[in-house]
Each structure stands twice: as structure tokens, then as C-alpha cells.
Design an enzyme around this catalytic site. Structure first.
Site, mmCIF file in Angstrom:
data_model
loop_
_atom_site.group_PDB
_atom_site.id
_atom_site.type_symbol
_atom_site.label_atom_id
_atom_site.label_comp_id
_atom_site.label_asym_id
_atom_site.label_seq_id
_atom_site.Cartn_x
_atom_site.Cartn_y
_atom_site.Cartn_z
ATOM 1 N N GLU A 208 0.828 -1.212 0.000
ATOM 2 C CA GLU A 208 0.000 0.000 0.000
ATOM 3 C C GLU A 208 0.864 1.264 0.000
ATOM 4 O OE1 GLU A 208 -4.224 0.367 1.124
ATOM 5 O OE2 GLU A 208 -3.634 -0.890 2.827
ATOM 6 N N ASN B 9 -4.255 -10.257 4.180
ATOM 7 C CA ASN B 9 -5.668 -9.968 4.461
ATOM 8 C C ASN B 9 -6.441 -11.244 4.825
ATOM 9 O OD1 ASN B 9 -6.449 -7.158 4.487
ATOM 10 N ND2 ASN B 9 -5.828 -7.051 2.346
ATOM 11 N N ASP C 255 -0.818 -10.119 8.537
ATOM 12 C CA ASP C 255 0.456 -9.919 7.830
ATOM 13 C C ASP C 255 1.375 -11.079 8.208
ATOM 14 O OD1 ASP C 255 0.262 -6.878 6.798
ATOM 15 O OD2 ASP C 255 -0.663 -7.062 8.794
ATOM 16 N N ASP D 26 -2.007 1.557 9.964
ATOM 17 C CA ASP D 26 -2.863 0.669 10.765
ATOM 18 C C ASP D 26 -2.252 -0.733 10.934
ATOM 19 O OD1 ASP D 26 -3.344 0.534 8.031
ATOM 20 O OD2 ASP D 26 -5.499 0.268 8.213
ATOM 21 N N HIS D 27 -1.120 -0.999 10.249
ATOM 22 C CA HIS D 27 -0.407 -2.271 10.398
ATOM 23 C C HIS D 27 0.930 -2.066 11.117
ATOM 24 C CE1 HIS D 27 -2.739 -4.573 7.218
ATOM 25 N NE2 HIS D 27 -3.100 -3.330 6.966
#
Length: 256
Positions: free
Chosen positions: A34, A147, A216, A245-246
Site C-alpha cells: 500500500e 488480508n 500480515d 494501521d499495520h
DNA sequence: ATGGTCGATGTTCGA
């Protein structure tokens, strides 16, 4: 040797955090997802200044993957022959002894949606690609944002997530099908704290309350998996102001 | 109560 994966949710926004983390953690290789950057906007100079080679496959607004490596990168593959997909979600590279396949698996939106069907089809096709790569490369790593939370213990509240997106049985079967190629989920090779997650929703104070999922992953072929000495989730960057957010997932190996 | 917050974009959408 230390390798890592991190969904950065916009490399433009996260670049200072990523550079700080790399300078501190000193991974030999970092796979990011991303990036949300076109290739012409990629901050390659910042990576070079830190001593890393960088390759990337980007697009505007969505998706985008990149690999940063201390050793030179060769044999870059962004488009498996069996996957006709304009979305930039795959980056396979050779770095030193490793074949590294960096994945940003589609989110899937909702079980039963068109995006969900795309996700399952994508996973089936990528499985064939990984099988071919493994046949040619004894030391293969498949890592990224899958995901998918593989098991209930990877979910903060398994009952509320039952058969929901990221947790549905077909998604978990697809993850298992990747593992069945001979890939080990390195995180589960070691004893881990309960409530170990890699992603927490920005909403509803998810991180503070540890309402997370472990989506992940770092998977490795047998020879590598045997030589893995640690696999951890580094929550420190998630605590920073304006975080992704990860959190990064990190694996270390002896004898490489 | 189907909420909430980001990021890129553009007056919403995807995650």
C-alpha cells in the site's frame, strides 16, 4: 539475516517512520505494501541514502508494493503470466540467496461480494505462481499483507468475526493451500503472546484496546524455515503519532 | 445503534 514486511498505508505519509524504523531495525530486506505511489514519485533517493536498493510497482491512489534490500535486487517480476491484473499487488525479486515474493492480497470487502470473488480467484492464481517459483528457487519467502487471519487465535474476537471478511473458511482454506505448497508460517514456529496481532482498525480505538487481527505474514520454504531463529511483530511503530494501521512483522535467520 | 478513522481524492470510496 533479518527480513520484514510492513503495510505502510501510503509511503508518502509514512516515509519518515519507515526510514526511522529501517535505520533502527536494520533489516536486510523490507517488503512494503500500500505505497499508493506511482513509480515516478517513488522516493528512491531516500532509500539509497540509507544504503538500500529499491524496486517498486506502483499505481495511483491504490495498492502499490516495494522491496528494499541491502544486497542488489535481480529478476524482478510484477506480473505472473497466469494473472492478468492491472492492480499492483505483487513484487517477486531475487536478493542474495532469497527468492522473495511480496504480496498485497486483495481485501475482499465483504463475503459474497465481487471483490471477495476477485480475492479468492487471485489467491488461487497466485498459488500456481508461487508453486512455479518454489520449483526454481530452493530458498523462497512469501510475505506481505495477506488480508487473512489464518486461525481463531489470530483474531481478537473470533465469534464476532466468524465467517466475516479476513476470517471466512474459503479465505482460510486459500491460506492453507499456500502453506500446503511447503511454506511455514514463521510466526507460529515460536511461542507467542496471546493476542498477537499485526493490524488494528483505526476506528473505535482499536489499537488501544488491542482489537486486532494477525493478517500480515512471513512464509518460508523448508530449508529457510528450519533456520529461522525468531519471528516477531514490532508494535512500536503502531504507537507513534499518525501511524499505519499495520505493524511490521520481522523474521531472523541463522546461516544466511 | 451496522457506528468509529484514516488516506487520496475531490464534495466519496476503499480499507
Amino acid at each position: 539475516m533479518k527480513i520484514a514486511t510492513w503495510n505502510v498505508n501510503s509511503l508518502r505519509v509514512r516515509l519518515p517512520q519507515v526510514l526511522d524504523w529501517m535505520e533502527s531495525a536494520q533489516p536486510d530486506l523490507l517488503a512494503v505494501q500500500e505505497t499508493k505511489l506511482t513509480d515516478d514519485a517513488f522516493p528512491v533517493g531516500d532509500l539509497h541514502a540509507l544504503g538500500y536498493h529499491a524496486v517498486y510497482s506502483g499505481q495511483k491512489t491504490y495498492n502499490g508494493v516495494a522491496v528494499f534490500s541491502k544486497t542488489p535486487i535481480e529478476n524482478v517480476q510484477t506480473d505472473p503470466p497466469n494473472l492478468k491484473d492491472p492492480q499492483r499487488r505483487i513484487l517477486a525479486v531475487t536478493a542474495g540467496p532469497l527468492r522473495v515474493i511480496n504480496l498485497y492480497v486483495p481485501n475482499g470487502s465483504e463475503v459474497g461480494s465481487d471483490k471477495y470473488a476477485y480475492k479468492l480467484d487471485w489467491l488461487a492464481k497466485i498459488r500456481d505462481f508461487i508453486a512455479q517459483e518454489m520449483a526454481q528457487n530452493p530458498h523462497t519467502v512469501v510475505l506481505g499483507d495477506f488480508n487473512i487471519a489464518p486461525e481463531d487465535r489470530d483474531v481478537h474476537d473470533p465469534e464476532s468475526w466468524r465467517e466475516k471478511i479476513l476470517c471466512s473458511t474459503p479465505e482460510r482454506d486459500a491460506f492453507r493451500a499456500l502453506a500446503d505448497l511447503g511454506l511455514t508460517d514463521l510466526f507460529r514456529r515460536f511461542e507467542q503472546p496471546e493476542g498477537s496481532f499485526s493490524w488494528w482498525d483505526y476506528r473505535a480505538a482499536g489499537f488501544r484496546r488491542n482489537l486486532g487481527l494477525r493478517i500480515d505474514h512471513i512464509l518460508a520454504s523448508p530449508h529457510l524455515a528450519e533456520r529461522c531463529t525468531a519471528c516477531t511483530i514490532d508494535k512500536a511503530p503502531r504507537r507513534l503519532e499518525r501511524p499505519s494501521d499495520h505493524a511490521p512483522v520481522v523474521a531472523e535467520f541463522a546461516g544466511f
